[in-house]
Design a protein around this motif. Structure first.
Motif, PDB file in Angstrom:
ATOM      1  N   LEU A 127      -3.236   0.415  -9.174  1.00 17.06           N
ATOM      2  CA  LEU A 127      -1.796   0.653  -9.125  1.00 17.06           C
ATOM      3  C   LEU A 127      -1.451   1.979  -8.444  1.00 17.06           C
ATOM      4  O   LEU A 127      -0.320   2.174  -8.013  1.00 17.06           O
ATOM      5  N   ILE A 128      -2.435   2.863  -8.348  1.00 16.22           N
ATOM      6  CA  ILE A 128      -2.198   4.140  -7.666  1.00 16.22           C
ATOM      7  C   ILE A 128      -1.876   3.892  -6.200  1.00 16.22           C
ATOM      8  O   ILE A 128      -0.988   4.532  -5.624  1.00 16.22           O
ATOM      9  N   TYR A 129      -2.585   2.959  -5.601  1.00 12.75           N
ATOM     10  CA  TYR A 129      -2.423   2.705  -4.170  1.00 12.75           C
ATOM     11  C   TYR A 129      -1.615   1.437  -3.883  1.00 12.75           C
ATOM     12  O   TYR A 129      -1.117   1.265  -2.780  1.00 12.75           O
ATOM     13  N   LYS A 130      -1.500   0.560  -4.871  1.00 15.77           N
ATOM     14  CA  LYS A 130      -0.665  -0.641  -4.734  1.00 15.77           C
ATOM     15  C   LYS A 130       0.235  -0.764  -5.952  1.00 15.77           C
ATOM     16  O   LYS A 130       0.050  -1.644  -6.797  1.00 15.77           O
ATOM     17  N   PRO A 131       1.208   0.145  -6.073  1.00 17.79           N
ATOM     18  CA  PRO A 131       2.076   0.123  -7.260  1.00 17.79           C
ATOM     19  C   PRO A 131       3.007  -1.085  -7.243  1.00 17.79           C
ATOM     20  O   PRO A 131       3.362  -1.592  -6.176  1.00 17.79           O
ATOM     21  N   PRO A 132       3.397  -1.561  -8.433  1.00 16.44           N
ATOM     22  CA  PRO A 132       4.358  -2.672  -8.489  1.00 16.44           C
ATOM     23  C   PRO A 132       5.714  -2.227  -7.945  1.00 16.44           C
ATOM     24  O   PRO A 132       6.084  -1.053  -8.041  1.00 16.44           O
ATOM     25  N   MET A 164       0.839  -1.200   0.000  1.00 12.94           N
ATOM     26  CA  MET A 164       0.000   0.000   0.000  1.00 12.94           C
ATOM     27  C   MET A 164       0.875   1.251   0.000  1.00 12.94           C
ATOM     28  O   MET A 164       1.779   1.388   0.821  1.00 12.94           O
ATOM     29  N   ASP A 165       0.616   2.156  -0.944  1.00 10.31           N
ATOM     30  CA  ASP A 165       1.353   3.414  -1.017  1.00 10.31           C
ATOM     31  C   ASP A 165       0.637   4.440  -0.128  1.00 10.31           C
ATOM     32  O   ASP A 165      -0.386   5.008  -0.511  1.00 10.31           O
ATOM     33  N   LEU A 166       1.181   4.674   1.048  1.00 10.80           N
ATOM     34  CA  LEU A 166       0.536   5.565   2.008  1.00 10.80           C
ATOM     35  C   LEU A 166       0.500   7.010   1.521  1.00 10.80           C
ATOM     36  O   LEU A 166      -0.436   7.753   1.830  1.00 10.80           O
ATOM     37  N   VAL A 167       1.508   7.416   0.760  1.00 10.10           N
ATOM     38  CA  VAL A 167       1.550   8.798   0.272  1.00 10.10           C
ATOM     39  C   VAL A 167       0.340   9.083  -0.623  1.00 10.10           C
ATOM     40  O   VAL A 167      -0.337  10.112  -0.482  1.00 10.10           O
ATOM     41  N   SER A 168       0.050   8.165  -1.549  1.00  5.74           N
ATOM     42  CA  SER A 168      -1.095   8.351  -2.447  1.00  5.74           C
ATOM     43  C   SER A 168      -2.407   8.307  -1.678  1.00  5.74           C
ATOM     44  O   SER A 168      -3.329   9.085  -1.948  1.00  5.74           O
ATOM     45  N   LEU A 169      -2.488   7.389  -0.714  1.00 11.24           N
ATOM     46  CA  LEU A 169      -3.714   7.276   0.082  1.00 11.24           C
ATOM     47  C   LEU A 169      -3.951   8.536   0.900  1.00 11.24           C
ATOM     48  O   LEU A 169      -5.069   9.072   0.933  1.00 11.24           O
ATOM     49  N   ILE A 170      -2.899   9.033   1.544  1.00 17.08           N
ATOM     50  CA  ILE A 170      -3.024  10.258   2.338  1.00 17.08           C
ATOM     51  C   ILE A 170      -3.377  11.440   1.442  1.00 17.08           C
ATOM     52  O   ILE A 170      -4.194  12.298   1.801  1.00 17.08           O
TER      53      ILE A 170
END
Length: 246
Positions: free
Chosen positions: A65-70, A1-7
Motif C-alpha cells: 500500500l506504500i507504493y500502490k495506495p487505495p 503507483m505512487d511515484l512520490v513514495s517510490l522516488i
C-alpha cells in the motif's frame, strides 16, 4: 503507483551512497555482511518476538500500500450514497439489492445488505461501527510493526558497532587492522539508523495516514446508510455528508 513514495525510497539509498562518496569513502565501505546479519536479522527477530503471526502477515500484506495506495475518493462515495437514497425512495430498500453485488468492498456490501434486510438505523450503525473499529485496530497493529522495527534497528546498530569494536580491541597488536576494523564497526550503526529513519518509520507513518483516510471513508458510508434507513431526503443526505468533505 505512487511515484512520490517510490522516488523517496530511491532517494533514501542515493543519499547514503552519495554522502559516503562525498565524505571521501568508497561504496564498498558500506558493505559488511556481519553488520547486515546483526541489524536486519536482529530487527526481524525482535519484531517476531513482539507480534503474533497474524499481525506480521497483515503487516507484510500492507507493505504494497506504500507504493500502490487505495484510491480514496470521498466525493465519489457521497455521490454513490445519494444515488442509493434516490433508488430507495423510488423502488424501496429492496431496489438496492442489485447494488450489493456491484460493490467490491466487503464493508460496503455488508452495510448495503443490512439496509436491504430492513435493519433498524441504530442496528446498522452499531454493527458497522464495531466492524470499523475492529478493522482499524487490526490495521493499526500491523502498521505498528514497521514503527517497532524503526525503534529496534538503531539499537541493533549500536550492538553491531560494539561487537565490531570488541573485535578491534582484540587486534590492538596489529595497527594495520585498526582503521579498517573501526570503520566496519560503525557500518552497523549506519545500517540501523538509516533503516529506521529512511524506511521503517516513514512507512509506519504513511500506513497510519492511509488507515485514517480509510476509516473516514467508512464513517461517511455508515452515516449515509443510516440516513437512508431513516428515510431522509437525498438532498438532506448529500448536505450532511458534504460536511465530512469540508
Amino acid at each position: 503507483m505512487d511515484l512520490v513514495s517510490l522516488i523517496g525510497t530511491i532517494l533514501a539509498f542515493v543519499v547514503i551512497i552519495v554522502g559516503t562518496i562525498l565524505k571521501g569513502s568508497s561504496i564498498g565501505a558500506l558493505w559488511n555482511p556481519a553488520a547486515c546479519v546483526i541489524v536486519f536479522l536482529g530487527t526481524i527477530a525482535a519484531v517476531m518476538v513482539q507480534n503474533q503471526g497474524q499481525v506480521l502477515k497483515r503487516a507484510m500484506s500492507m507493505a504494497k500500500l506504500i507504493y500502490k495506495p487505495p484510491r480514496h475518493q470521498p466525493d465519489d462515495l457521497v455521490s454513490r450514497v445519494v444515488g442509493w437514497s434516490e433508488i430507495s425512495r423510488r423502488q424501496g430498500l429492496l431496489g438496492l439489492e442489485p447494488q450489493i453485488d456491484a460493490e467490491a468492498d466487503t464493508f460496503t456490501r455488508k452495510g448495503l445488505q443490512l439496509l436491504v434486510d430492513g435493519s433498524e438505523p441504530e442496528a446498522i450503525r452499531s454493527v458497522l461501527e464495531v466492524d470499523l473499529d475492529t478493522r482499524e485496530q487490526i490495521d493499526l497493529a500491523a502498521a505498528k510493526v514497521y514503527e517497532n522495527a524503526g525503534i529496534y534497528s538503531p539499537t541493533m546498530g549500536i550492538i553491531g558497532a560494539v561487537m565490531g569494536l570488541m573485535a578491534v580491541m582484540q587486534n590492538l597488536a596489529d595497527p594495520s587492522k585498526l582503521g579498517h576494523g573501526i570503520a566496519a564497526a560503525f557500518v552497523a550503526t549506519i545500517y540501523g539508523v538509516a533503516f529506521a529513519n529512511l524506511l521503517m518509520l516513514p512507512m509506519a507513518s504513511r500506513l497510519k495516514g492511509l488507515i485514517t483516510k480509510q476509516s473516514r471513508m467508512r464513517e461517511i458510508l455508515i452515516e449515509g446508510l443510516v440516513s437512508i434507513a431513516q428515510g431522509d431526503n437525498p438532498r438532506q443526505i448529500e448536505a450532511k455528508l458534504q460536511g465530512y468533505l469540508s
